[in-house]
Design an enzyme around this catalytic site. Sequence first.
Site, short mmCIF file in Angstrom:
data_model
loop_
_atom_site.label_atom_id
_atom_site.label_comp_id
_atom_site.label_asym_id
_atom_site.label_seq_id
_atom_site.Cartn_x
_atom_site.Cartn_y
_atom_site.Cartn_z
N ASP A 221 1.00 -1.11 0.10
CA ASP A 221 0.17 0.11 -0.21
C ASP A 221 0.65 1.46 -0.07
O ASP A 221 1.93 1.35 0.34
CB ASP A 221 -0.90 0.27 1.29
CG ASP A 221 -2.31 -0.87 1.28
OD1 ASP A 221 -2.27 -1.68 0.22
OD2 ASP A 221 -3.15 -0.57 1.84
N ASP A 222 0.32 2.45 -0.32
CA ASP A 222 0.60 3.76 -0.28
C ASP A 222 1.55 4.32 -1.28
O ASP A 222 2.02 5.49 -1.05
CB ASP A 222 0.94 4.10 1.15
CG ASP A 222 -0.40 3.88 2.15
OD1 ASP A 222 -1.36 3.63 1.23
OD2 ASP A 222 -0.28 4.22 3.11
N HIS B 100 -6.18 3.14 -4.40
CA HIS B 100 -6.21 3.38 -2.96
C HIS B 100 -6.58 4.92 -3.02
O HIS B 100 -6.12 5.39 -1.74
CB HIS B 100 -4.78 3.05 -2.45
CG HIS B 100 -4.79 2.96 -0.80
ND1 HIS B 100 -5.98 2.16 -0.20
CD2 HIS B 100 -3.97 3.08 0.14
CE1 HIS B 100 -5.33 2.08 1.24
NE2 HIS B 100 -4.35 2.60 1.32
N HIS C 264 -6.31 9.58 0.41
CA HIS C 264 -6.16 8.49 1.49
C HIS C 264 -6.91 9.18 2.76
O HIS C 264 -6.57 9.15 3.82
CB HIS C 264 -4.66 8.32 1.94
CG HIS C 264 -4.50 6.99 2.57
ND1 HIS C 264 -4.66 6.78 4.13
CD2 HIS C 264 -3.92 5.75 2.10
CE1 HIS C 264 -4.46 5.62 4.31
NE2 HIS C 264 -3.80 4.96 3.23
N HIS D 144 3.34 -2.02 3.13
CA HIS D 144 3.53 -0.85 2.50
C HIS D 144 4.98 -0.62 1.91
O HIS D 144 5.80 -0.93 2.21
CB HIS D 144 3.38 0.29 3.67
CG HIS D 144 2.11 0.25 4.51
ND1 HIS D 144 1.94 -0.67 5.57
CD2 HIS D 144 0.86 0.92 4.47
CE1 HIS D 144 0.52 -0.60 6.00
NE2 HIS D 144 -0.24 0.28 5.09
#
Length: 307
Positions: free
Chosen positions: A128-129, A179, A183, A275
């Site tokens: 993620d991210d 995503h 966020h 991540h």
Amino acid sequence: MARLTAHTRRIVMAAATAVVLTGGVAAAVFLGSDTSADGPGPALAHSSATGKSTGKSTGKSDGKSDDKPGRTSAKPGSSASGDDSAPDGSDGSGEATGPAAPPGAAGISEVIDHETESGGKSVSITIDDGPSPVWTPKILAVLKQYDVKATFCMIGPQAKANPGMVKQIVAAGHRLCDHTVSHDEAMNKKPVAYQSSEVLDAQKMIEDAAGGAKVQYFRAPGGAFTPDNRHIAAGHGMRPLGWNVDTKDWKQPGTAAIVKTVKQELKNGPIVLFHDGGGERAQTVAALKEVLPWLAQQGYTFSFPAI
């Protein structure tokens, strides 16, 4: 003329505010910036306490999140609290498990996915991210070393800022996940038009950066899924994607702690959350070097999340 459903009427009414929301949201959100080695990007805000919502049919988050350093905390039990390593392995939707709903317009189920494509004794690695120009290449190298394909859940502006990295991810055979733009873990409390912009604007940024490769999943930040954002995502070809194992690598607890968390929480289900963005990820890289061969030794195979 067929009558509009309640869901459709809600979207139509919310669309009246879309211009205002989409015109100002991004600028407001990105006044903050990520000053980590990842370079410019959204100042990601998350909560880090525990607590659950009792809402089952609303799609509200129970507050669990994929937090990172520098993010805000909330008191346990508050509406903004969160910890996505809940004992049940859910991600806060209240609709995280159960049989798939009828597919939407794009033939994609709106039910949040917690299964792998291949089933059986398999796991899915999700990242993620990012993408991060610093840490994503290192993670890609580890995945290649152990012949593992992963799903990269990208922040729209991060993908837009690093198109070469997005293309590299696609070329290596990994999959893409939306995503959102900013966020925003509170997106589930905001108008449908805002949620639509967060989902669809990010999808476009990621697909443009990828040179046309399709985004196949949508992961709401902190589990902030709603029936509306799941419907929007599925209608545009993206399966809502949950998680079962939160490695808590964002806390940088040490490589051994990250590995231990995977081993302890794997009983919750097969979707594992790491991540590559939001801060330094050296411990994540080191942990993957231990976790991936360990999983293979335990007889697990690697699979993408189900669609």
